[in-house]
Design an enzyme around this catalytic site. Structure first.
Site, PDB file in Angstrom:
ATOM      1  N   THR A  51       0.830  -1.213   0.000  1.00  0.00           N
ATOM      2  CA  THR A  51       0.000   0.000   0.000  1.00  0.00           C
ATOM      3  C   THR A  51       0.863   1.261   0.000  1.00  0.00           C
ATOM      4  O   THR A  51       1.992   1.251   0.523  1.00  0.00           O
ATOM      5  CB  THR A  51      -0.903  -0.004   1.250  1.00  0.00           C
ATOM      6  OG1 THR A  51      -1.485   1.288   1.410  1.00  0.00           O
ATOM      7  CG2 THR A  51      -0.130  -0.315   2.526  1.00  0.00           C
ATOM      8  N   ASP A  52       0.303   2.350  -0.519  1.00  0.00           N
ATOM      9  CA  ASP A  52       1.016   3.636  -0.471  1.00  0.00           C
ATOM     10  C   ASP A  52       1.185   4.134   0.962  1.00  0.00           C
ATOM     11  O   ASP A  52       2.007   5.002   1.230  1.00  0.00           O
ATOM     12  CB  ASP A  52       0.296   4.702  -1.334  1.00  0.00           C
ATOM     13  CG  ASP A  52      -1.144   4.970  -0.925  1.00  0.00           C
ATOM     14  OD1 ASP A  52      -1.632   4.371   0.051  1.00  0.00           O
ATOM     15  OD2 ASP A  52      -1.797   5.788  -1.605  1.00  0.00           O
ATOM     16  N   GLU A  53       0.398   3.563   1.898  1.00  0.00           N
ATOM     17  CA  GLU A  53       0.461   4.051   3.283  1.00  0.00           C
ATOM     18  C   GLU A  53       1.807   3.758   3.941  1.00  0.00           C
ATOM     19  O   GLU A  53       2.135   4.360   4.962  1.00  0.00           O
ATOM     20  CB  GLU A  53      -0.679   3.455   4.119  1.00  0.00           C
ATOM     21  CG  GLU A  53      -2.032   3.871   3.588  1.00  0.00           C
ATOM     22  CD  GLU A  53      -3.163   3.753   4.598  1.00  0.00           C
ATOM     23  OE1 GLU A  53      -2.899   3.613   5.802  1.00  0.00           O
ATOM     24  OE2 GLU A  53      -4.323   3.808   4.163  1.00  0.00           O
ATOM     25  N   TYR A 101      -1.676  -0.200  11.119  1.00  0.00           N
ATOM     26  CA  TYR A 101      -1.885  -0.924   9.853  1.00  0.00           C
ATOM     27  C   TYR A 101      -0.703  -0.690   8.916  1.00  0.00           C
ATOM     28  O   TYR A 101      -0.096  -1.628   8.407  1.00  0.00           O
ATOM     29  CB  TYR A 101      -3.192  -0.470   9.187  1.00  0.00           C
ATOM     30  CG  TYR A 101      -3.251  -0.791   7.708  1.00  0.00           C
ATOM     31  CD1 TYR A 101      -3.354  -2.111   7.260  1.00  0.00           C
ATOM     32  CD2 TYR A 101      -3.189   0.230   6.740  1.00  0.00           C
ATOM     33  CE1 TYR A 101      -3.388  -2.398   5.891  1.00  0.00           C
ATOM     34  CE2 TYR A 101      -3.230  -0.055   5.385  1.00  0.00           C
ATOM     35  CZ  TYR A 101      -3.326  -1.367   4.964  1.00  0.00           C
ATOM     36  OH  TYR A 101      -3.349  -1.659   3.616  1.00  0.00           O
ATOM     37  N   LYS A 154       2.084  -3.346   7.405  1.00  0.00           N
ATOM     38  CA  LYS A 154       2.318  -3.580   5.973  1.00  0.00           C
ATOM     39  C   LYS A 154       3.789  -3.300   5.629  1.00  0.00           C
ATOM     40  O   LYS A 154       4.399  -4.030   4.855  1.00  0.00           O
ATOM     41  CB  LYS A 154       1.402  -2.696   5.110  1.00  0.00           C
ATOM     42  CG  LYS A 154      -0.067  -3.039   5.173  1.00  0.00           C
ATOM     43  CD  LYS A 154      -0.411  -4.406   4.627  1.00  0.00           C
ATOM     44  CE  LYS A 154      -0.268  -4.518   3.127  1.00  0.00           C
ATOM     45  NZ  LYS A 154      -0.755  -5.843   2.622  1.00  0.00           N
TER      46      LYS A 154
HETATM   47  P1  NAD Z   1     -10.178  -6.827   2.531  1.00  0.00           P
HETATM   48  O1  NAD Z   1     -10.113  -6.436   3.971  1.00  0.00           O
HETATM   49  O2  NAD Z   1     -11.388  -6.519   1.739  1.00  0.00           O
HETATM   50  O3  NAD Z   1      -9.937  -8.406   2.395  1.00  0.00           O
HETATM   51  C1  NAD Z   1      -8.900  -9.076   3.072  1.00  0.00           C
HETATM   52  C2  NAD Z   1      -9.064 -10.565   2.783  1.00  0.00           C
HETATM   53  O4  NAD Z   1      -7.977 -11.270   3.419  1.00  0.00           O
HETATM   54  C3  NAD Z   1     -10.361 -11.161   3.343  1.00  0.00           C
HETATM   55  O5  NAD Z   1     -10.936 -12.043   2.408  1.00  0.00           O
HETATM   56  C4  NAD Z   1      -9.894 -11.916   4.590  1.00  0.00           C
HETATM   57  O6  NAD Z   1     -10.719 -13.019   4.931  1.00  0.00           O
HETATM   58  C5  NAD Z   1      -8.510 -12.367   4.151  1.00  0.00           C
HETATM   59  N1  NAD Z   1      -7.613 -12.630   5.285  1.00  0.00           N
HETATM   60  C6  NAD Z   1      -7.370 -11.803   6.345  1.00  0.00           C
HETATM   61  N2  NAD Z   1      -6.509 -12.402   7.190  1.00  0.00           N
HETATM   62  C7  NAD Z   1      -6.189 -13.603   6.644  1.00  0.00           C
HETATM   63  C8  NAD Z   1      -5.325 -14.668   7.032  1.00  0.00           C
HETATM   64  N3  NAD Z   1      -4.637 -14.621   8.176  1.00  0.00           N
HETATM   65  N4  NAD Z   1      -5.220 -15.751   6.230  1.00  0.00           N
HETATM   66  C9  NAD Z   1      -5.932 -15.819   5.066  1.00  0.00           C
HETATM   67  N5  NAD Z   1      -6.777 -14.849   4.650  1.00  0.00           N
HETATM   68  C10 NAD Z   1      -6.892 -13.748   5.434  1.00  0.00           C
HETATM   69  O7  NAD Z   1      -8.866  -6.210   1.860  1.00  0.00           O
HETATM   70  P2  NAD Z   1      -8.683  -5.386   0.505  1.00  0.00           P
HETATM   71  O8  NAD Z   1      -9.128  -4.004   0.714  1.00  0.00           O
HETATM   72  O9  NAD Z   1      -9.198  -6.196  -0.619  1.00  0.00           O
HETATM   73  O10 NAD Z   1      -7.076  -5.358   0.435  1.00  0.00           O
HETATM   74  C11 NAD Z   1      -6.355  -6.436  -0.136  1.00  0.00           C
HETATM   75  C12 NAD Z   1      -4.873  -6.127  -0.066  1.00  0.00           C
HETATM   76  O11 NAD Z   1      -4.598  -4.913  -0.757  1.00  0.00           O
HETATM   77  C13 NAD Z   1      -4.351  -5.926   1.356  1.00  0.00           C
HETATM   78  O12 NAD Z   1      -3.081  -6.514   1.447  1.00  0.00           O
HETATM   79  C14 NAD Z   1      -4.267  -4.420   1.508  1.00  0.00           C
HETATM   80  O13 NAD Z   1      -3.255  -4.061   2.428  1.00  0.00           O
HETATM   81  C15 NAD Z   1      -3.916  -4.011   0.093  1.00  0.00           C
HETATM   82  N6  NAD Z   1      -4.364  -2.658  -0.300  1.00  0.00           N
HETATM   83  C16 NAD Z   1      -5.684  -2.308  -0.232  1.00  0.00           C
HETATM   84  C17 NAD Z   1      -6.073  -1.066  -0.690  1.00  0.00           C
HETATM   85  C18 NAD Z   1      -7.523  -0.618  -0.663  1.00  0.00           C
HETATM   86  O14 NAD Z   1      -7.806   0.535  -0.990  1.00  0.00           O
HETATM   87  N7  NAD Z   1      -8.468  -1.467  -0.300  1.00  0.00           N
HETATM   88  C19 NAD Z   1      -5.141  -0.173  -1.233  1.00  0.00           C
HETATM   89  C20 NAD Z   1      -3.788  -0.557  -1.254  1.00  0.00           C
HETATM   90  C21 NAD Z   1      -3.422  -1.819  -0.799  1.00  0.00           C
HETATM   91  O1  DAU Z   2      -4.116   4.163   0.553  1.00  0.00           O
HETATM   92  C1  DAU Z   2      -4.327   2.788   0.518  1.00  0.00           C
HETATM   93  C2  DAU Z   2      -5.137   2.373   1.717  1.00  0.00           C
HETATM   94  O2  DAU Z   2      -6.448   2.874   1.499  1.00  0.00           O
HETATM   95  C3  DAU Z   2      -5.176   0.871   1.944  1.00  0.00           C
HETATM   96  O3  DAU Z   2      -3.883   0.411   2.232  1.00  0.00           O
HETATM   97  C4  DAU Z   2      -6.116   0.526   3.107  1.00  0.00           C
HETATM   98  O4  DAU Z   2      -6.232  -0.875   3.237  1.00  0.00           O
HETATM   99  C5  DAU Z   2      -7.483   1.119   2.795  1.00  0.00           C
HETATM  100  O5  DAU Z   2      -8.334   0.895   3.895  1.00  0.00           O
HETATM  101  C6  DAU Z   2      -7.367   2.612   2.532  1.00  0.00           C
HETATM  102  O6  DAU Z   2      -6.972   3.341   3.731  1.00  0.00           O
HETATM  103  P1  DAU Z   2      -7.611   4.745   4.127  1.00  0.00           P
HETATM  104  O7  DAU Z   2      -7.471   4.923   5.575  1.00  0.00           O
HETATM  105  O8  DAU Z   2      -7.133   5.821   3.233  1.00  0.00           O
HETATM  106  O9  DAU Z   2      -9.154   4.420   3.705  1.00  0.00           O
HETATM  107  P2  DAU Z   2     -10.538   4.722   4.442  1.00  0.00           P
HETATM  108  O10 DAU Z   2     -11.604   4.371   3.471  1.00  0.00           O
HETATM  109  O11 DAU Z   2     -10.609   4.137   5.799  1.00  0.00           O
HETATM  110  O12 DAU Z   2     -10.496   6.307   4.597  1.00  0.00           O
HETATM  111  C7  DAU Z   2     -10.337   7.153   3.470  1.00  0.00           C
HETATM  112  C8  DAU Z   2     -10.342   8.595   3.961  1.00  0.00           C
HETATM  113  O13 DAU Z   2     -11.640   8.900   4.454  1.00  0.00           O
HETATM  114  C9  DAU Z   2      -9.381   8.840   5.113  1.00  0.00           C
HETATM  115  O14 DAU Z   2      -8.776  10.121   4.966  1.00  0.00           O
HETATM  116  C10 DAU Z   2     -10.262   8.815   6.336  1.00  0.00           C
HETATM  117  C11 DAU Z   2     -11.602   9.323   5.823  1.00  0.00           C
HETATM  118  N1  DAU Z   2     -12.781   8.749   6.525  1.00  0.00           N
HETATM  119  C12 DAU Z   2     -12.877   7.400   6.609  1.00  0.00           C
HETATM  120  C13 DAU Z   2     -13.939   6.805   7.262  1.00  0.00           C
HETATM  121  C14 DAU Z   2     -14.040   5.301   7.375  1.00  0.00           C
HETATM  122  C15 DAU Z   2     -13.756   9.586   7.059  1.00  0.00           C
HETATM  123  O15 DAU Z   2     -13.666  10.832   6.957  1.00  0.00           O
HETATM  124  N2  DAU Z   2     -14.810   9.003   7.712  1.00  0.00           N
HETATM  125  C16 DAU Z   2     -14.938   7.644   7.837  1.00  0.00           C
HETATM  126  O16 DAU Z   2     -15.925   7.190   8.467  1.00  0.00           O
END
Ligand code: NAD
Ligand code: DAU
Length: 333
Positions: free
Chosen positions: A124-126, A148, A152
């Site tokens: 992730t970019d985080e 988190y 990562k």
């Molecule tokens: P999500 O939370 O929707 O899904 C996570 C999945 O992993 C679920 O199906 C869960 O059951 C499974 N899981 C969790 N722990 C596990 C374990 N110990 N063993 C096997 N399976 C397990 O996640 P997402 O948003 O689809 O993110 C997927 C990946 O992409 C993550 O690695 C996250 O860090 C990365 N990522 C997400 C975003 C985003 O915006 N959602 C952005 C950048 C990177």
């Molecule tokens: O940037 C990549 C990341 O994006 C991934 O690695 C993470 O898994 C994914 O959850 C996401 O993280 P963020 O923290 O950026 O996403 P989130 O949707 O939780 O929040 C997006 C923005 O919105 C953040 O600045 C916080 C704000 N927010 C979020 C929630 C849940 C609110 O203002 N209110 C809310 O209730």
């Protein structure tokens, strides 16, 4: 290719499994998923009877489960499995350290034991932390700010160490915020969309001026697919949507698409350690031949329609475990 995907029942993982089997009809996918609160088998219901798809219920932290998956002899592993929600990592970091660091370690060990030809770590970019001006490239230092992001980053450092020490064939993909169908409604876009569809307010953190760079999930799947096939071992690739927007602007756009006024915004306490802005330099992945295809507004409209038409997907989620989490986090909003 026979691919082992971990976390394939989550948001990006399920979109990726579907993408692979559509774009590469000759491929096979094994999906190892623990089915945590965020894992939902119904995300891949349409593939249940597909002979190219195999689901294994298991934990990436458990070497026995991992070995069972690797015994299918995959050509490559793509690790999506993780705990992913920043707010939950603030409430309880322990499971993040477990899955995002130790789980990644167990997979790397299995890659070494089984001599799997390729391992793609979905990061992730985080991990870079927050940036007020300019953009992070792949050489930028890691300065994660939430539990988190730190977990990562720990996973990424272990991946790097296996490349440097053992020559394990690894790649790392760091993407910006994804949005699209099947995203668990704890994340901001599906949370706000479903709250508005329920006629509820949306809880906006702080002053709403934090900036995120939005990437439609299918564009991310295309990038990961390309990096998996054409990326260079040991390299890191940033993948961003090139669509930076403040949370307030995003919220106003969602309100207007759903014909709601600004009285639906409830400003609430800021997230602890809230990163102000994320921004990625994505020249490296563009040089591989990738670019984001989805226009942001089109992607938002598509996503919104999906949530409107799939209430039977998100309503049961919002009335289950999520309800308790929501009450604890947001009270009566
Ligand atoms: P999500 O939370 O929707 O899904 C996570 C999945 O992993 C679920 O199906 C869960 O059951 C499974 N899981 C969790 N722990 C596990 C374990 N110990 N063993 C096997 N399976 C397990 O996640 P997402 O948003 O689809 O993110 C997927 C990946 O992409 C993550 O690695 C996250 O860090 C990365 N990522 C997400 C975003 C985003 O915006 N959602 C952005 C950048 C990177
Ligand atoms: O940037 C990549 C990341 O994006 C991934 O690695 C993470 O898994 C994914 O959850 C996401 O993280 P963020 O923290 O950026 O996403 P989130 O949707 O939780 O929040 C997006 C923005 O919105 C953040 O600045 C916080 C704000 N927010 C979020 C929630 C849940 C609110 O203002 N209110 C809310 O209730």
């Amino acid at each position: 290719m026979r691919l082992l995907v971990t976390g394939g029942c989550g948001f990006i993982g399920s979109n990726f499994v579907r993408w692979i089997l559509k774009e590469h009809p000759e491929d096979q996918v094994i999906n190892l998923d623990k089915l945590t609160y965020a894992g939902n088998p119904s995300n891949l219901k349409d593939l249940e009877d597909d002979p190219r798809y195999l689901f294994i219920h298991g934990d990436i932290c458990d070497p026995v489960d991992v070995d069972e998956a690797f015994s299918r002899d995959p050509d490559a592993v793509v690790n999506f499995a993780a705990e992913t929600h920043v707010d939950r990592s603030i409430m309880d970091p322990s499971v993040f350290i477990q899955t995002d660091i130790l789980g990644t370690f167990q997979l790397l060990e299995a890659v070494r034991r089984h001599q799997t030809p390729r391992f793609v770590q979905i990061s992730t970019d985080e991990v870079y932390g927050s940036i007020e001006r300019g953009s992070f490239d792949e050489e930028s230092p890691l300065r994660p700010n939430s539990p988190y992001a730190a977990s990562k980053a720990g996973g990424d450092l272990m991946v790097r160490a296996y490349f440097k020490t053992f020559g394990t064939p690894v790649l790392i993909v760091r993407s910006s915020n994804n949005y699209g169908p099947y995203q668990y409604p704890e994340k901001v876009i599906p949370l706000f969309v479903t709250n508005l569809l329920e006629g509820r307010k949306v809880p906006l953190y702080g002053d709403g001026m934090n900036v995120r760079d939005w990437l439609f999930v299918e564009d991310n799947c295309a990038a990961i697919d390309l990096i998996l096939r054409r990326g260079v071992d040991g390299e890191i690739y940033n993948v961003g949507g090139n669509r930076e927007i403040t949370n307030l602007e995003l919220t106003k756009t969602l309100l207007s698409l759903l014909d709601k006024d600004e009285t639906y915004i409830e400003f609430v306490d800021d997230r602890l350690g809230h990163d102000r802005r994320y921004s990625l330099n994505c020249e490296k992945v563009r040089n591989l031949g990738w670019e984001a295809r989805w226009d942001f507004l089109d992607g938002l409209r598509y996503t919104l329609e999906w949530y409107r038409e799939n209430e039977d997907w998100w309503r049961p989620i919002k009335s289950g475990e999520f309800k308790e989490y929501y009450l604890r986090k947001y009270g009566n909003i």
